[in-house]
Design a protein around this motif. Structure first.
Motif, short mmCIF file in Angstrom:
data_model
loop_
_atom_site.label_atom_id
_atom_site.label_comp_id
_atom_site.label_asym_id
_atom_site.label_seq_id
_atom_site.Cartn_x
_atom_site.Cartn_y
_atom_site.Cartn_z
N SER A 17 5.87 6.80 -4.23
CA SER A 17 4.51 6.45 -3.46
C SER A 17 3.42 6.86 -4.04
N GLN A 18 3.71 7.91 -5.09
CA GLN A 18 2.68 8.67 -5.70
C GLN A 18 1.94 7.56 -6.64
N TYR A 49 -1.58 16.28 1.96
CA TYR A 49 -0.60 16.22 0.89
C TYR A 49 -1.11 16.47 -0.69
N PRO A 51 6.84 8.99 3.94
CA PRO A 51 7.74 9.25 3.10
C PRO A 51 9.04 9.92 4.04
N TYR A 52 8.53 10.75 5.09
CA TYR A 52 9.48 11.52 5.75
C TYR A 52 9.84 10.78 7.10
N THR A 70 8.93 5.15 0.22
CA THR A 70 9.75 5.64 -0.80
C THR A 70 10.99 6.02 -0.35
N SER A 94 12.46 8.04 -1.95
CA SER A 94 12.63 9.57 -2.85
C SER A 94 13.33 10.34 -1.75
C1 LIG Z 1 3.29 12.84 1.84
C2 LIG Z 1 3.75 12.52 0.42
N1 LIG Z 1 3.39 11.27 -0.05
C3 LIG Z 1 3.89 11.00 -1.36
C4 LIG Z 1 4.89 11.60 -1.98
C5 LIG Z 1 5.38 11.07 -3.39
O1 LIG Z 1 6.74 10.80 -3.43
P1 LIG Z 1 7.24 9.77 -4.30
O2 LIG Z 1 6.34 9.55 -5.42
O3 LIG Z 1 8.34 10.36 -4.93
O4 LIG Z 1 7.66 8.72 -3.54
C6 LIG Z 1 5.29 13.05 -1.64
C7 LIG Z 1 6.32 13.69 -2.14
O5 LIG Z 1 6.23 14.84 -1.83
C8 LIG Z 1 4.78 13.32 -0.08
O6 LIG Z 1 5.18 14.33 0.35
#
Ligand SMILES: Cc1ncc(COP(=O)(O)O)c(C=O)c1O
Length: 405
Positions: free
Chosen positions: A99-100, A124, A208-209, A236, A238
Motif C-alpha cells: 500500500s506504500q 502513519y 492494512p490492519y 495490502t 503485508s
Molecule cells: C497504516 C499503514 N499503511 C501502509 C503501510 C505500508 O504497508 P505495505 O507497503 O507493506 O503494504 C503500513 C505498514 O506498516 C501501515 O502501517
C-alpha cells in the motif's frame, strides 16, 4: 556538486528504520518494529505454489504483467472486498507494490506544492514520508479515542482554503491505526463522509490492519458507506500473508484508478508477476478465513499479555490505548518526558520502543511512544514491559528532581 531537486529538501529517513539498527542486538527486547510475525507466514503453501508457478506457469509468473496488475488477482479482490461491503469492479482496482506505493502514487496524482492534506495527530509515518515528497501542506487533526476530532477538521478545511491551500485529501487509518491502535466509530466514519461530500474532498482509507480484529464488533469500512465515489481504499497483503511479497491494491473511482495506472507506468511498468500469482493462489486455493482466524488468535494472546503487563508495571502517570486489534499499543507519558531522549535509558535496560514524535505532522508528541507486540514472545512481552516500566519510573523521578518537585 550534486544538485538534488527542491522536493528532496524536506526528505527524511524514517526514524524507525534508523533506530532498528540499535534494537537488533540480541539481548534487547524490542517493541520497536512494525513488522508482522514471520511465524504467521504460510511457508509450505507459498513454497509449493511458487515452485508450481515457476516450473509450470512461467509465462504468467515470470514475464512482465499489465500495469494495473494480474486480472485474476483483481477478480479475486472484487470478491474479497464484497465481504467488507465494498462493491467494486475489476477496472477500479490497481495492484500496487504494497500500500506504500499507493500512497506515493496518490501524492503524485493529486498534490501540487502547497495543497492541503489532512491527517490525524499522530498518523502513519510512511504516509507523511510519501506525501512530503510532493511538498503539500500537511495539516494535523487531533485523534480522539473514536477517530479524528471532526469539528477541528471542519475548521481546518475552511482555514486551509482561506489561506490559499487547496484542500485535496483526507488520509485515515480507521482500523487499529498505526501507531495508536485506535479504531474509528461508525458515527465518525459516516460523519467524515458527510464532511468530504460537503467540502468536495477525497478520503484515502488505508486498511492494512482491518482483518486483525481480536475482539469486539466489526465496524463498516468508510468505503462501504460511500455513495458518492469519494473514498480510495488502500489494502495490502503485508500483514495477513507476507510483507516481502509486496502486494497491495488501490481501489477507487475509475478516473482515479486510470490516472494512477498511467503514473505507475512511469514508476515501475508493472508490479512483480510472481508474487501477484502467489496471492491469486492464496485467495483462491487457501482457506483464507481459517488463516486469518489463526493470525488473530496468535496476536490476541500477545496483545493481552502486553496490556496485562502494562497495568502491572507502568507507573500511574502513564496512559495507554487498549486496542481491539492490529499490532500496536500507544503510550502517553506525562508532559516533559522526552521519549526520544529516554530511549538511551531504555537501551541501557535492554528494551526498545519507537518514540512517538515522528508520527506527528506538527512536531508534537515528545511524550509518546509506540509499542509493537507482534514479534516478542509472551515471556519477552512480560519482561520487556517490566524493564520499560522501570525506565519510565526512573525518567519521571529524574524529571521531578530537575523541576525541584
Ligand atoms: C497504516 C499503514 N499503511 C501502509 C503501510 C505500508 O504497508 P505495505 O507497503 O507493506 O503494504 C503500513 C505498514 O506498516 C501501515 O502501517
Amino acid at each position: 556538486v550534486l544538485r538534488f531537486a527542491e522536493r528532496t529538501k524536506g526528505a527524511r529517513r524514517s526514524a524507525i528504520r534508523e533506530l532498528l539498527k540499535y534494537t537488533e542486538q540480541p539481548e534487547v527486547i524490542s517493541f520497536a518494529g512494525g513488522l508482522p510475525d514471520p511465524a504467521t507466514f504460510p511457508l509450505d503453501f507459498l513454497a509449493k505454489v511458487a515452485q508450481e508457478e515457476i516450473l509450470h506457469n512461467a509465462v504468467k509468473s515470470l514475464q512482465y504483467t499489465t500495469t494495473e496488475g494480474k486480472r485474476p488477482l483483481r477478480e479475486a479482490l472484487v470478491r474479497w472486498l464484497a465481504e467488507e461491503g465494498i462493491h467494486t469492479t475489476m477496472d477500479r482496482i490497481v495492484i500496487t507494490n504494497g500500500s506504500q506505493q499507493g500512497l506515493d502514487l496518490l501524492g503524485r496524482a493529486f498534490l501540487d506544492e502547497g495543497d492541503a492534506v489532512f491527517v490525524s495527530l499522530p498518523t502513519y509515518l510512511g504516509a507523511l514520508q510519501a506525501f512530503q515528497a510532493y511538498r503539500p501542506t500537511i495539516v494535523g487533526i487531533p485523534l480522539e479515542n473514536d477517530g479524528m476530532d471532526l469539528a477541528f477538521l471542519r475548521r481546518a478545511i475552511r482555514e486551509a482554503r482561506r489561506s490559499g491551500h487547496e484542500p485535496k485529501l483526507i488520509y485515515v487509518v480507521p482500523d487499529f491505526q498505526n501507531p495508536t491502535g485506535i479504531t474509528w466509530s461508525k458515527e465518525k466514519r459516516a460523519e467524515l463522509l458527510k464532511i468530504a461530500g460537503k467540502e468536495d474532498l477525497l478520503i484515502v482509507e488505508d486498511i492494512p490492519y482491518r482483518w486483525l480484529r481480536y475482539k469486539g464488533e466489526h465496524i463498516p469500512t468508510i468505503a462501504s458507506l460511500d455513495e458518492e465515489g469519494r473514498v480510495i481504499v488502500l489494502l495490502t497483503f503485508s500483514k495477513i500473508l507476507a510483507a516481502g511479497l509486496r502486494v497491495g491494491a488501490l481501489v477507487g473511482p475509475e478516473e482515479v484508478v486510470n490516472m494512477v495506472v498511467t503514473l505507475k507506468q512511469g514508476a515501475d511498468l508493472c508490479g512483480p508477476s510472481l508474487t501477484q500469482r502467489l496471492v491469486v493462489r492464496f485467495l483462491t486455493e487457501y482457506d483464507v478465513h481459517a488463516h486469518i482466524a489463526r493470525l488473530c488468535q496468535h496476536y490476541k494472546v500477545k496483545l493481552e499479555t502486553m496490556l496485562q503487563a502494562l497495568s502491572q508495571y507502568m507507573p500511574e502517570e502513564a496512559e495507554w490505548t487498549k486496542p481491539e486489534g492490529g499490532l500496536f499499543v500507544w503510550v502517553k507519558l506525562p508532559e516533559g518526558v522526552d521519549t526520544a531522549k529516554m530511549l538511551e535509558r531504555a537501551l541501557a535496560h535492554k528494551v526498545a520502543y519507537v518514540p512517538g514524535q515522528p508520527f506527528f505532522a506538527d512536531g508534537s508528541g515528545q511524550n509518546t511512544m509506540r509499542l509493537s507486540f507482534a514479534l516478542a514472545t509472551k515471556e519477552e512481552l512480560k519482561e520487556g514491559i517490566r524493564r520499560l516500566g522501570a525506565v519510565v519510573k526512573e525518567e519521571i523521578a529524574a524529571l521531578s528532581v530537575i523541576r525541584g518537585s
